[in-house]
Every structure is written in structure tokens, then in C-alpha cells.
Write an enzyme that holds these catalytic residues in place. Structure first.
Site, PDB file in Angstrom:
ATOM      1  N   SER A 100      80.904  33.554  13.344  1.00  0.00           N
ATOM      2  CA  SER A 100      81.550  32.231  13.448  1.00  0.00           C
ATOM      3  C   SER A 100      82.852  32.182  12.653  1.00  0.00           C
ATOM      4  O   SER A 100      83.860  31.634  13.128  1.00  0.00           O
ATOM      5  CB  SER A 100      80.598  31.125  12.988  1.00  0.00           C
ATOM      6  OG  SER A 100      80.052  31.411  11.723  1.00  0.00           O
ATOM      7  N   HIS A 115      72.876  35.146  15.257  1.00  0.00           N
ATOM      8  CA  HIS A 115      73.654  34.460  14.203  1.00  0.00           C
ATOM      9  C   HIS A 115      72.962  33.123  13.898  1.00  0.00           C
ATOM     10  O   HIS A 115      71.793  33.106  13.523  1.00  0.00           O
ATOM     11  CB  HIS A 115      75.104  34.327  14.708  1.00  0.00           C
ATOM     12  CG  HIS A 115      76.111  33.916  13.681  1.00  0.00           C
ATOM     13  ND1 HIS A 115      75.894  33.950  12.336  1.00  0.00           N
ATOM     14  CD2 HIS A 115      77.392  33.456  13.820  1.00  0.00           C
ATOM     15  CE1 HIS A 115      76.976  33.539  11.679  1.00  0.00           C
ATOM     16  NE2 HIS A 115      77.903  33.217  12.564  1.00  0.00           N
ATOM     17  N   HIS A 127      69.994  41.370   7.530  1.00  0.00           N
ATOM     18  CA  HIS A 127      71.371  40.890   7.402  1.00  0.00           C
ATOM     19  C   HIS A 127      72.329  42.069   7.498  1.00  0.00           C
ATOM     20  O   HIS A 127      72.014  43.173   7.070  1.00  0.00           O
ATOM     21  CB  HIS A 127      71.582  40.163   6.067  1.00  0.00           C
ATOM     22  CG  HIS A 127      72.790  39.286   6.088  1.00  0.00           C
ATOM     23  ND1 HIS A 127      74.027  39.738   5.714  1.00  0.00           N
ATOM     24  CD2 HIS A 127      72.946  38.000   6.480  1.00  0.00           C
ATOM     25  CE1 HIS A 127      74.894  38.755   5.872  1.00  0.00           C
ATOM     26  NE2 HIS A 127      74.278  37.685   6.327  1.00  0.00           N
ATOM     27  N   ARG A 182      70.770  31.785  -0.483  1.00  0.00           N
ATOM     28  CA  ARG A 182      70.706  30.518   0.265  1.00  0.00           C
ATOM     29  C   ARG A 182      69.257  30.240   0.665  1.00  0.00           C
ATOM     30  O   ARG A 182      68.835  29.100   0.764  1.00  0.00           O
ATOM     31  CB  ARG A 182      71.610  30.583   1.512  1.00  0.00           C
ATOM     32  CG  ARG A 182      73.077  30.826   1.187  1.00  0.00           C
ATOM     33  CD  ARG A 182      73.889  31.081   2.444  1.00  0.00           C
ATOM     34  NE  ARG A 182      73.423  32.260   3.179  1.00  0.00           N
ATOM     35  CZ  ARG A 182      73.866  32.624   4.374  1.00  0.00           C
ATOM     36  NH1 ARG A 182      74.792  31.912   4.988  1.00  0.00           N
ATOM     37  NH2 ARG A 182      73.396  33.702   4.970  1.00  0.00           N
ATOM     38  N   ASP A 210      68.322  31.534   7.378  1.00  0.00           N
ATOM     39  CA  ASP A 210      67.679  30.865   8.505  1.00  0.00           C
ATOM     40  C   ASP A 210      66.152  30.830   8.413  1.00  0.00           C
ATOM     41  O   ASP A 210      65.499  30.043   9.096  1.00  0.00           O
ATOM     42  CB  ASP A 210      68.087  31.543   9.819  1.00  0.00           C
ATOM     43  CG  ASP A 210      69.566  31.369  10.097  1.00  0.00           C
ATOM     44  OD1 ASP A 210      70.090  30.283   9.793  1.00  0.00           O
ATOM     45  OD2 ASP A 210      70.196  32.312  10.597  1.00  0.00           O
TER      46      ASP A 210
HETATM   47  C1  LIG Z   1      71.144  39.853  11.178  1.00  0.00           C
HETATM   48  C2  LIG Z   1      71.110  41.080  12.032  1.00  0.00           C
HETATM   49  C3  LIG Z   1      71.738  40.759  13.409  1.00  0.00           C
HETATM   50  C4  LIG Z   1      71.934  42.195  11.362  1.00  0.00           C
HETATM   51  O1  LIG Z   1      72.045  43.263  12.252  1.00  0.00           O
HETATM   52  P1  LIG Z   1      72.451  44.723  11.759  1.00  0.00           P
HETATM   53  O2  LIG Z   1      73.545  44.655  10.763  1.00  0.00           O
HETATM   54  O3  LIG Z   1      72.674  45.533  12.979  1.00  0.00           O
HETATM   55  O4  LIG Z   1      71.115  45.184  10.998  1.00  0.00           O
HETATM   56  P2  LIG Z   1      70.623  46.644  10.670  1.00  0.00           P
HETATM   57  O5  LIG Z   1      71.771  47.562  10.418  1.00  0.00           O
HETATM   58  O6  LIG Z   1      69.607  46.506   9.612  1.00  0.00           O
HETATM   59  O7  LIG Z   1      69.940  47.081  12.041  1.00  0.00           O
HETATM   60  C5  LIG Z   1      69.312  48.361  12.197  1.00  0.00           C
HETATM   61  C6  LIG Z   1      68.158  48.216  13.176  1.00  0.00           C
HETATM   62  O8  LIG Z   1      67.158  47.366  12.595  1.00  0.00           O
HETATM   63  C7  LIG Z   1      66.860  46.323  13.487  1.00  0.00           C
HETATM   64  N1  LIG Z   1      66.602  45.088  12.766  1.00  0.00           N
HETATM   65  C8  LIG Z   1      67.390  44.459  11.864  1.00  0.00           C
HETATM   66  N2  LIG Z   1      66.852  43.273  11.498  1.00  0.00           N
HETATM   67  C9  LIG Z   1      65.682  43.160  12.172  1.00  0.00           C
HETATM   68  C10 LIG Z   1      64.692  42.169  12.253  1.00  0.00           C
HETATM   69  N3  LIG Z   1      64.784  41.016  11.573  1.00  0.00           N
HETATM   70  N4  LIG Z   1      63.628  42.379  13.059  1.00  0.00           N
HETATM   71  C11 LIG Z   1      63.522  43.521  13.770  1.00  0.00           C
HETATM   72  N5  LIG Z   1      64.442  44.498  13.760  1.00  0.00           N
HETATM   73  C12 LIG Z   1      65.513  44.313  12.971  1.00  0.00           C
HETATM   74  C13 LIG Z   1      68.134  46.157  14.299  1.00  0.00           C
HETATM   75  O9  LIG Z   1      67.881  45.473  15.519  1.00  0.00           O
HETATM   76  C14 LIG Z   1      68.549  47.586  14.501  1.00  0.00           C
HETATM   77  O10 LIG Z   1      67.760  48.134  15.507  1.00  0.00           O
HETATM   78  P3  LIG Z   1      68.349  49.203  16.553  1.00  0.00           P
HETATM   79  O11 LIG Z   1      68.688  50.393  15.707  1.00  0.00           O
HETATM   80  O12 LIG Z   1      67.216  49.423  17.498  1.00  0.00           O
HETATM   81  O13 LIG Z   1      69.539  48.576  17.191  1.00  0.00           O
HETATM   82  C15 LIG Z   1      69.655  41.594  12.221  1.00  0.00           C
HETATM   83  O14 LIG Z   1      69.085  41.819  10.957  1.00  0.00           O
HETATM   84  C16 LIG Z   1      68.791  40.640  13.019  1.00  0.00           C
HETATM   85  O15 LIG Z   1      68.778  40.699  14.248  1.00  0.00           O
HETATM   86  N6  LIG Z   1      68.029  39.719  12.325  1.00  0.00           N
HETATM   87  C17 LIG Z   1      67.233  38.708  12.995  1.00  0.00           C
HETATM   88  C18 LIG Z   1      68.110  37.573  13.443  1.00  0.00           C
HETATM   89  C19 LIG Z   1      68.595  36.754  12.274  1.00  0.00           C
HETATM   90  O16 LIG Z   1      67.835  36.359  11.407  1.00  0.00           O
HETATM   91  N7  LIG Z   1      69.890  36.410  12.282  1.00  0.00           N
HETATM   92  C20 LIG Z   1      70.481  35.560  11.277  1.00  0.00           C
HETATM   93  C21 LIG Z   1      71.417  36.318  10.397  1.00  0.00           C
HETATM   94  S1  LIG Z   1      72.070  35.294   9.106  1.00  0.00           S
END
Ligand SMILES: CC(C)(COP(=O)(O)OP(=O)(O)OC[C@H]1O[C@@H](n2cnc3c(N)ncnc32)[C@H](O)[C@@H]1OP(=O)(O)O)[C@@H](O)C(=O)NCCC(=O)NCCS
Length: 433
Positions: A239, A269, A316, A325, A371
Site C-alpha cells: 500500500s 496484505h 512477514h 503492533r 492482522d
Molecule cells: C506476509 C507474507 C505475504 C510474506 O511473504 P514472504 O515475504 O514471501 O514470506 P516468506 O519469505 O517467509 O515465504 C517463504 C514461504 O513460506 C510461506 N509462508 C509465509 N508465511 C506463511 C504463512 N503464514 N502460512 C503458510 N505459509 C507461509 C510462503 O508462502 C512461501 O512459500 P513458497 O516458498 O511456497 O512460495 C506471508 O508471510 C503470508 O502470506 N502471510 C499470511 C498473510 C498475512 O498475514 N499477511 C499480512 C501481512 S502484514
């Protein structure tokens, strides 16, 4: 307004620093880019500049150098309430100076004058199908007001680059106070048969939001806390980056914020707060009245992972520990709703989910983000329409991104234009024949 005068002074003081860095040190390397970063969402590439907030992977966010508890501590509080004025926080984000009570109240009064929602915005929203997602309505409401832009008027009349920040600041101060009013309007339109509540001229931004939502105290404090906590998380998140990117084309604050809100609406997000609640509700439904146990939570989390979905509210891109937070909202819950069953369940998930994610071994950060904890507070105070939760995030997020784009204009940040390469070029760099 003292806010504008202080900002003008700060901008004058800051400009030579940016100019010197560009002129004398423009060639100094800040960051390298690997193949993984080029393919993988530019994770960790240091190529954005902001002084509004900084995110340390282990410590979490600092707003203008202060942690969340320090920020809450230092800002003027609404009399008789626990949390500071959102308006004073905005003054602080914008200028880095902690405003006095008088300086804060001046912004409170100025924002009251600017908060009325134009009739045509209400007409636009009423014309949309009622099952439209509230984030779509929120973004559309912001975009509809673009015709009000002072920046566009003055740009079309011809203005010096050095002056750009002034009409941007005016746009921001016209738009920001309308956002909680717009959000409450959408809420009452969608979920309360369009039974609208008039603004209360005695109330500050947080207080009036609770009033127009139709939710009693201490929801005013929940709103203040929520807006401040969600305001800024440095510049690389979707965002903030989208708002900055769109504004970099000299698109005005309305265009830029509406775009940023569309990014916030994604499930990876801001929409994760809605997903957390929907996950928890589904889990409770499956229990069919049974008491949740750690073992049942563990099974449900594994079911989610095994079906190829993410555990919402956990992980994250930058953080590597529990989001402060999250902690801040958890402390609120421990004080105000310690025995609430849904809070206990959220706490149980907090106990179990990091272990499950660690066992799975994919997520770099198994800890909860903002969240995971925000929905339960809303639910407790009666806001159970969880597809609305991201709008609340969007009101808060505006504080940070709008402060940022005002500074973008003040410091003359360039239009964004990273370079792309082809897959064949990456293969060549990698030495693949
Ligand atoms: C926030 C988020 C998008 C960050 O993504 P990122 O920087 O790519 O995270 P990572 O580097 O740790 O990801 C490595 C792997 O772990 C997975 N992973 C990360 N968080 C995860 C979660 N909460 N549940 C399951 N798998 C997760 C990713 O999907 C990725 O899988 P892949 O290799 O098959 O693509 C991710 O943690 C996520 O999807 N979280 C859940 C949604 C969420 O809470 N979003 C709000 C963020 S403030």
C-alpha cells in the site's frame, strides 16, 4: 496552521541533505540485486527512502524514531481517554516534532472544518450494488473526490517544483479528515440499511468515527489506537509503495491513495485481518460447540497448510519476530477483554501457530503480524462484519502514506522507473548456457 509552518521549516532544513547526497555521493552503492530478488518481489532491495518510519526486522516499527509504546506515551491524550489524538500523531509523523496540546487542538479544529463528505460521493456509493466489497467502495469514494485536487489546479496554472509540496499538503489535509467519515458512511450504508449518523462537532477524529459508526466508548480509543498502529510500516509494503509510485508520476493524493488502498485490499496484505476472523469463525463452526484445545487448533492449522493455503496473520516479508503492533493490541485485550472466549482462542493460536509454521519449515517468520490480533477487538465491540476490517486498516494507513507523498513532493523525488530484464538475460547473468 502551526503544523504547516513547522513542516515548511523542516522541509527547508532537510532539502540540502538530499541535494548533497545526490550531487556528491550519487554513485555510492546502497544495495546489490540478486536473481532471487529480481524474481522474488524485490525482497530486501534497499532502494526506497523515507524518514517517516523505519522497520527493524527484530524490533519492529519505529515512527519517527520512537517505538509504539514511546509514541503513545509522548503524544497529547484526549482528556479522560487512554490513547492520543490521531491528529497529534499526524502532526508528529509529518514533522517529527511532538506537538503541544495547543498545536494538536489546532489540527483537530482544522480537520473538523474539512471533514464533511461531498454529496456526490454519497451518491456514487449509493449507486453501487450493496454487495460491493467495502474496500472497493472506499477506494471509489476517494477516487471520486479527485476533482477537488488543489495540486491539479495549481499545476495547471503553472507552479514551481519547489512549491509542489504546498498544494499536496492541502490535498492531504482535505482528504485525511474525510476518510473516517467515508468509512463510517460505507459501514452504515452496507450493514445498517443506510441509517446514517451525523458528525458530532465536539469530537476529534477517533471520537467522531466511533460516534458515526454508532459504537459506544471505549470504541473511540480503539479507533485511535487502531489508526495509529496501522499508519506506517516504512515504504516497501504494497500500500505504501503503490501510493508513492503513483504519486511519483505527479498524480495527486486522491489518485495515489486510491491506488494504494487497492493494494491493501489483497489477501496477502491488509485483507489478512478479514481472513484471520473468517478462518477463526470456520474453525469454531467445525468445532460445533466443542471447547477448542491446542491439539484441535494444531490440526486445523495443518489442514490449512496441507490444502496449500497460508495461515493468515502469520509471517512477514521483513519482520522476524512478533509484530509489536500485535503485542500492543494484545495488551489492550489483556486489559479490556481478558476472558473473552474469542480472545482466548486467538491467544491459543498464538501459542500453537509459530511451532506449526516452524515444523513446516517454509515461512521465514513464524510469528504473528498486526492482522492476527486486530479482528477480535472489533468483534468484541460489535463490529462483526469482518469484510469491513480492511477499511479500518485503510483509514489508518492513509496517515503514513499521505505524510510520505507530501515529503516526496518536498524533496523532489523522481518518477519511479526501475529497469526490467528478460528471463534470457537473467540466464545469461547466471551463466546458464
Ligand atoms: C506476509 C507474507 C505475504 C510474506 O511473504 P514472504 O515475504 O514471501 O514470506 P516468506 O519469505 O517467509 O515465504 C517463504 C514461504 O513460506 C510461506 N509462508 C509465509 N508465511 C506463511 C504463512 N503464514 N502460512 C503458510 N505459509 C507461509 C510462503 O508462502 C512461501 O512459500 P513458497 O516458498 O511456497 O512460495 C506471508 O508471510 C503470508 O502470506 N502471510 C499470511 C498473510 C498475512 O498475514 N499477511 C499480512 C501481512 S502484514
Amino acid at each position: 496552521m502551526k503544523l504547516k509552518k513547522t513542516l515548511a521549516k523542516k522541509i527547508e532544513e532537510h532539502r540540502p541533505r538530499t541535494t548533497r547526497l545526490l550531487k556528491e555521493f550519487g554513485d555510492v552503492e546502497v544495495s546489490k540485486v540478486t536473481v532471487a530478488q529480481a524474481i522474488g518481489g524485490a525482497r530486501g532491495v534497499r532502494c526506497l527512502v523515507t524518514d517517516v518510519s523505519y522497520l527493524d526486522p527484530f524490533e519492529g516499527i519505529r515512527f519517527r524514531g520512537r517505538t509504539i509504546p514511546e509514541t503513545f506515551e509522548v503524544l497529547p491524550k484526549v482528556p479522560g481517554r487512554e490513547y492520543p489524538y490521531v491528529e497529534g500523531f499526524f502532526y508528529y509523523l509529518m514533522t517529527s516534532e511532538v506537538p503541544t496540546e495547543k498545536e494538536t487542538l489546532e489540527v483537530v479544529e482544522e480537520f473538523k472544518k474539512r471533514r464533511a463528505l461531498p454529496q456526490y460521493v454519497k451518491d456514487v456509493l449509493r449507486a453501487m450494488p450493496r454487495d460491493t466489497h467495502p474496500m472497493t467502495m472506499y477506494s471509489a469514494g476517494i477516487l471520486a473526490m479527485q476533482r477537488e485536487s488543489e495540486f491539479v489546479k495549481q499545476y495547471n496554472e503553472g507552479m514551481s517544483k519547489m512549491e509542489y509540496w504546498d498544494p499536496m499538503f492541502e490535498d492531504v489535509c482535505n482528504l485525511l479528515p474525510k476518510l473516517p467519515v467515508l468509512a463510517a458512511f460505507i459501514y452504515r450504508l452496507k450493514y445498517k440499511d443506510d441509517d446514517q449518523i451525523d458528525a458530532n462537532p465536539d469530537l476529534d477524529m477517533g471520537g467522531n468515527f466511533a460516534h458515526q459508526m454508532g459504537i459506544a466508548e471505549p470504541y473511540d480509543d480503539v479507533a485511535r489506537m487502531y489508526f495509529i498502529l496501522h499508519s506506517d510500516h516504512e515504504s516497501g509494503n504494497v500500500s505504501a509503495h503503490t501510493t508513492h509510485l503513483v504519486a511519483s508520476a505527479l498524480s495527486d493524493a486522491y489518485y495515489a491513495l486510491s491506488a494504494g488502498i487497492n493494494g491493501l485490499a489483497g489477501p496477502l496484505h491488509g485483507l489478512a485481518n478479514q481472513e484471520v476472523l473468517s478462518w477463526t469463525m470456520k474453525f469454531q463452526e467445525q468445532l460445533g460447540g466443542k471447547e477448542p484445545t491446542e491439539e484441535l487448533v494444531r490440526e486445523a492449522l495443518w489442514d490449512t497448510l496441507n490444502s496449500g493455503q497460508v495461515i493468515p496473520g502469520y509471517g512477514h516479508a521483513v519482520l522476524r519476530k512478533t509484530d509489536p503492533r500485535y503485542t500492543s493490541q494484545r495488551e489492550f485485550c489483556l486489559k479490556h477483554l481478558p476472558d473473552y472466549p474469542l480472545f482466548k482462542l486467538i491467544s491459543m493460536i498464538y501459542k500453537v501457530a509459530p511451532g506449526v509454521l516452524e515444523e513446516q519449515g517454509k515461512a521465514k517468520n513464524p510469528w504473528p503480524n498486526v492482522d492476527a490480533q486486530s479482528g477480535v477487538i472489533q468483534w468484541y465491540y460489535g463490529l462483526k462484519e469482518y469484510d469491513f476490517y480492511t477499511v479500518l486498516f485503510g483509514v489508518g494507513r492513509a496517515l503514513g502514506v499521505l505524510a510520505n507523498i507530501t515529503w516526496d513532493r518536498a524533496l523532489g523525488y523522481a518518477i519511479e522507473r526501475p529497469k526490467s530484464v528478460t528471463t534470457a538475460m537473467l540466464e545469461e547473468v547466471a551463466g546458464i548456457k
